[in-house]
Structures are given as C-alpha cells and as structure tokens.
Design a protein around this motif. Structure first.
Motif, PDB file in Angstrom:
ATOM      1  N   CYS A  10       0.778  -1.172   0.047  1.00  0.00           N
ATOM      2  CA  CYS A  10      -0.098   0.136   0.047  1.00  0.00           C
ATOM      3  C   CYS A  10       1.015   1.189   0.208  1.00  0.00           C
ATOM      4  CB  CYS A  10      -0.783  -0.041   1.170  1.00  0.00           C
ATOM      5  SG  CYS A  10      -2.063  -1.383   1.267  1.00  0.00           S
ATOM      6  N   PHE A  11       0.390   2.146  -0.364  1.00  0.00           N
ATOM      7  CA  PHE A  11       1.064   3.648  -0.631  1.00  0.00           C
ATOM      8  C   PHE A  11       1.603   3.946   0.994  1.00  0.00           C
ATOM      9  CE2 PHE A  11       1.552   8.335  -0.915  1.00  0.00           C
ATOM     10  CZ  PHE A  11       2.334   8.141  -1.983  1.00  0.00           C
TER      11      PHE A  11
ATOM     12  N   GLU B 212      -3.286   9.151  -3.405  1.00  0.00           N
ATOM     13  CA  GLU B 212      -2.225   8.503  -3.433  1.00  0.00           C
ATOM     14  C   GLU B 212      -1.731   8.108  -4.665  1.00  0.00           C
ATOM     15  OE1 GLU B 212      -3.212   5.915   0.960  1.00  0.00           O
ATOM     16  OE2 GLU B 212      -3.591   4.981  -0.748  1.00  0.00           O
ATOM     17  N   ARG B 213      -2.505   7.533  -5.600  1.00  0.00           N
ATOM     18  CA  ARG B 213      -2.111   7.524  -7.109  1.00  0.00           C
ATOM     19  C   ARG B 213      -1.640   8.626  -7.551  1.00  0.00           C
ATOM     20  NH1 ARG B 213      -6.110   6.119 -12.341  1.00  0.00           N
ATOM     21  NH2 ARG B 213      -4.452   6.844 -13.809  1.00  0.00           N
ATOM     22  N   GLU B 214      -2.158   9.658  -7.461  1.00  0.00           N
ATOM     23  CA  GLU B 214      -1.671  11.135  -7.959  1.00  0.00           C
ATOM     24  C   GLU B 214      -0.151  11.286  -7.425  1.00  0.00           C
ATOM     25  OE1 GLU B 214      -4.532  13.818  -7.352  1.00  0.00           O
ATOM     26  OE2 GLU B 214      -5.693  13.184  -8.791  1.00  0.00           O
TER      27      GLU B 214
ATOM     28  N   ARG C 173       3.591  11.167  -9.248  1.00  0.00           N
ATOM     29  CA  ARG C 173       4.429  12.183  -9.343  1.00  0.00           C
ATOM     30  C   ARG C 173       5.922  11.789  -8.989  1.00  0.00           C
ATOM     31  NH1 ARG C 173       6.806  15.759  -5.763  1.00  0.00           N
ATOM     32  NH2 ARG C 173       5.756  14.849  -3.870  1.00  0.00           N
ATOM     33  N   LEU C 174       6.022  10.857  -7.743  1.00  0.00           N
ATOM     34  CA  LEU C 174       7.117  10.259  -7.169  1.00  0.00           C
ATOM     35  C   LEU C 174       7.711   9.191  -8.114  1.00  0.00           C
ATOM     36  CD1 LEU C 174       6.392  10.350  -3.570  1.00  0.00           C
ATOM     37  CD2 LEU C 174       7.850  11.913  -4.469  1.00  0.00           C
ATOM     38  N   CYS C 175       7.079   8.624  -8.761  1.00  0.00           N
ATOM     39  CA  CYS C 175       7.520   7.378  -9.440  1.00  0.00           C
ATOM     40  C   CYS C 175       6.874   7.060 -10.929  1.00  0.00           C
ATOM     41  CB  CYS C 175       7.010   5.999  -8.936  1.00  0.00           C
ATOM     42  SG  CYS C 175       7.683   6.002  -7.178  1.00  0.00           S
ATOM     43  N   THR C 176       7.345   8.273 -11.659  1.00  0.00           N
ATOM     44  CA  THR C 176       6.287   8.447 -13.144  1.00  0.00           C
ATOM     45  C   THR C 176       6.624   7.335 -13.800  1.00  0.00           C
ATOM     46  OG1 THR C 176       6.775  10.833 -12.593  1.00  0.00           O
ATOM     47  CG2 THR C 176       6.336   9.980 -15.197  1.00  0.00           C
ATOM     48  N   GLY C 177       5.658   6.725 -14.525  1.00  0.00           N
ATOM     49  CA  GLY C 177       5.775   5.845 -15.437  1.00  0.00           C
ATOM     50  C   GLY C 177       5.982   4.071 -14.923  1.00  0.00           C
ATOM     51  N   LYS C 178       6.133   4.185 -13.590  1.00  0.00           N
ATOM     52  CA  LYS C 178       6.276   2.632 -12.861  1.00  0.00           C
ATOM     53  C   LYS C 178       5.056   1.660 -13.274  1.00  0.00           C
ATOM     54  CE  LYS C 178      10.622   3.896 -11.783  1.00  0.00           C
ATOM     55  NZ  LYS C 178      11.844   3.227 -12.328  1.00  0.00           N
ATOM     56  N   CYS C 179       3.862   2.399 -13.122  1.00  0.00           N
ATOM     57  CA  CYS C 179       2.841   1.466 -12.977  1.00  0.00           C
ATOM     58  C   CYS C 179       1.714   1.653 -13.804  1.00  0.00           C
ATOM     59  CB  CYS C 179       1.917   1.274 -11.598  1.00  0.00           C
ATOM     60  SG  CYS C 179       3.213   0.601 -10.138  1.00  0.00           S
ATOM     61  N   ILE C 180       0.835   0.787 -14.381  1.00  0.00           N
ATOM     62  CA  ILE C 180      -0.295   1.021 -14.945  1.00  0.00           C
ATOM     63  C   ILE C 180      -1.318   0.959 -13.981  1.00  0.00           C
ATOM     64  CG2 ILE C 180      -1.845   0.057 -16.730  1.00  0.00           C
ATOM     65  CD1 ILE C 180       0.426  -1.124 -18.181  1.00  0.00           C
ATOM     66  N   PHE C 181      -2.221   1.499 -13.915  1.00  0.00           N
ATOM     67  CA  PHE C 181      -3.431   1.864 -12.818  1.00  0.00           C
ATOM     68  C   PHE C 181      -4.603   1.250 -13.300  1.00  0.00           C
ATOM     69  CE2 PHE C 181      -0.172   4.512 -11.141  1.00  0.00           C
ATOM     70  CZ  PHE C 181      -0.192   4.354  -9.788  1.00  0.00           C
TER      71      PHE C 181
ATOM     72  N   ALA D 165      10.485   5.420   1.432  1.00  0.00           N
ATOM     73  CA  ALA D 165       9.795   4.173   1.507  1.00  0.00           C
ATOM     74  C   ALA D 165       9.314   3.601   0.133  1.00  0.00           C
ATOM     75  CB  ALA D 165       8.300   4.751   2.546  1.00  0.00           C
ATOM     76  N   LEU D 166       9.068   4.403  -0.585  1.00  0.00           N
ATOM     77  CA  LEU D 166       8.689   3.902  -2.055  1.00  0.00           C
ATOM     78  C   LEU D 166       9.831   3.112  -2.695  1.00  0.00           C
ATOM     79  CD1 LEU D 166       6.211   6.405  -3.464  1.00  0.00           C
ATOM     80  CD2 LEU D 166       5.774   4.128  -3.084  1.00  0.00           C
ATOM     81  N   LYS D 167      11.134   3.875  -2.501  1.00  0.00           N
ATOM     82  CA  LYS D 167      12.318   3.049  -2.829  1.00  0.00           C
ATOM     83  C   LYS D 167      12.537   1.864  -1.877  1.00  0.00           C
ATOM     84  CE  LYS D 167      16.652   2.751  -4.811  1.00  0.00           C
ATOM     85  NZ  LYS D 167      17.104   1.864  -4.068  1.00  0.00           N
TER      86      LYS D 167
END
Length: 293
Positions: free
Chosen positions: A66-67, A100-102, A106-114, A76-78
């Motif tokens: 979770c975020f 949280e998605r936004e 912003r912090l991990c641009t392009g890392k996931c498909i939502f 923490a995301l790293k």
C-alpha cells in the motif's frame, strides 16, 4: 528488506499517527485493520518514520504493497521496490486512493499501470444528511422510518455500552442464523465479538435498536479522523422492516461532530451497492491497483 509484522493492540494509536487529521478513507482506520487482521492478512513495516502496509495471501506470500504514509514517502517507495527485488516479486501497489495514486505518479512517474478497483471504493456521506434525511431524495427513507415507528411503537435506541454489549452481539448472532450462517464459524461475527469485548479500549461507538425490550438491530463504528467516522458494522433482523433505516438515521444523529460518515465498500455485491447508493453518498472514494510495467 522490510520487516513486516501483524498489528497489535499497542500499535493502533502509534500507526494512526502516521496519517493526517483530515483522512476520510478506511485505510487510515487502525482499529479496523486490527480487527480484520486474521481474515485479511495485513502486516505493517516502519521505514524511516514512515508506515508501509501490505496485504499477504493465506499462504504467507505478499500480495501487494500500500502507499506509505509518514515523513519519507519517497524513501519508503524506494524501500518497497528494493524489498520486492530482494524477494523476487513485483512491487504491486494495491488499495490506493486517487490522492495516493497521484502522489505515486508524481514520485514514480511511469512505473505502474493503474486499474480502478470497483469493489473496494468507500461510500462516504455527509453526516448531516443521514441525520436529517432532508428533501425529496430521502422521501422513501423517511417513509420506511415512519412505517417502522407505526408498526413498532414500543421501540427505542440505546448507545452500546459494556453493560448491553451482549444485546448487540445477540443481534449479530440472530442475523447469522437468519442467513443460514454458523456464528461460531462466521468471520464477521468473531470480529464483532472482539470489537464489543474491547469497546472502550478501541474507543468505539455504537447503537442498539430495541422493540419491546428485544434487540433487533445494532451498529458499531470507530473514528477514522476528527473529520470522518467509520461505520464498521450494521446488522438488523428481517422481521422488523425498516430497522436498518431507523438505526442508520438514529446513529447518524449522535455523530454530527463528524462532517462525514464512511460506510465502507460494497464488496462487489449488487444489492449492497444499490443500498449504499440509495443514501446518496457525497463522495465515492475511488481505489486503484498499480501494476508494475
């Protein structure tokens, strides 16, 4: 590697402090996280004064992160990405609110498909509306309450206390039997029982509806934040038509110090969705799952 562990009673207030005082989503309710930890294997890790929650499968494998919330979200995301790599799994992100998605994007641009998670969105209402049921759109609800009061003139409500908690549990037990469920094997009944046994410690609030001194409906909830209260449980017996509308309305009248009431998700059940929409939510609190590219 992140060190995940189950939440304990002593962690409830400590973990809640990682979230802001204007939260309205169920993810910030640590009482609920504690109560459901056996049914939904949820574990937590603290990284650099930041809380990371994760969901695990019944076999112990991690399902998704979770975020994070706290002082070092980016770090923490790293740490999540590193933990996933060390354990040879994808850093799947689940149960994320739009906010949280936004922030993740912003912090991990392009890392996931939502992808939207339509079964886990919260239905959030203005407390004032549920307490007053004003205007044409609540006409049917007012009618249900009026009919109940005419049919059962000897009804009354009482707040749930340690002294009458057994009556609230009795409603949950009879509800199970009405629905051909064994209370001793039904997960939600066990959770309600534990909640009632820890009513004061968890600072929970609730209400019981009686007809001729017989308990026929119960509700119980806990605070998400000073802005929003979470209605965790609501049960009523089918022979007392209108009892859901009555206890919903009467309980809301006692919670007007909160702007919002979160009545949680519909679990993908069409009947439950219809019921929740009939109360005209102010916010449908969206959820998203992030699938790594």
């Amino acid at each position: 590697m992140l060190n995940f562990k189950q939440i304990e009673k002593s962690d409830i207030k400590k973990y809640r402090a990682f979230y802001s005082d204007d939260e309205i989503g169920c993810e910030a309710n640590m009482v609920s996280a504690y109560l459901w930890k056996r049914e939904y294997p949820i574990k937590f890790a603290v990284f650099d004064d930041t809380l990371i929650k994760a969901y695990f499968r019944s076999d112990g494998r991690l399902w998704g992160y979770c975020f994070p919330h706290g002082k070092n979200v980016k770090g923490a995301l790293k740490a999540i990405a590193d933990d996933a790599k060390e354990n040879d799994r994808q850093p799947y992100m689940g149960y994320m609110s739009r906010k949280e998605r936004e922030e993740f994007e912003r912090l991990c641009t392009g890392k996931c498909i939502f992808e939207p998670s339509t079964t886990t969105q919260d239905y959030i209402y203005l407390t004032e509306m549920l307490a007053e049921l004003p205007g044409k759109k609540y006409h049917a609800k007012r009618n249900h309450i009026s009919k109940f009061n005419r049919t059962f003139p000897d009804s009354k409500t009482e707040p749930v206390t340690a002294e009458n908690a057994a009556d609230a549990l009795k409603v949950a037990e009879l509800w199970c039997l009405e629905n051909e469920l064994n209370p001793n094997e039904h997960a939600e009944y066990a959770v309600i029982k534990e909640a009632l046994e820890n009513l004061n410690e968890f600072e929970m609030r609730g209400m019981i509806l009686y007809v001729n001194q017989t308990p026929v409906a119960m509700t119980l909830g806990s605070e998400i934040s000073p802005l929003c209260f979470d209605v965790n449980f609501e049960k009523a017996l089918r022979d007392y038509e209108g009892s859901y509308a009555v206890i919903n309305n009467e309980f809301a009248k006692t919670l007007t110090n909160y702007k919002y009431l979160n009545r949680e998700e519909d679990m993908g059940l069409e009947g439950l969705k219809k019921s929740k929409l009939s109360y005209h939510p102010e916010i449908i609190y969206e959820r998203f799952d992030g699938i790594p590219k």
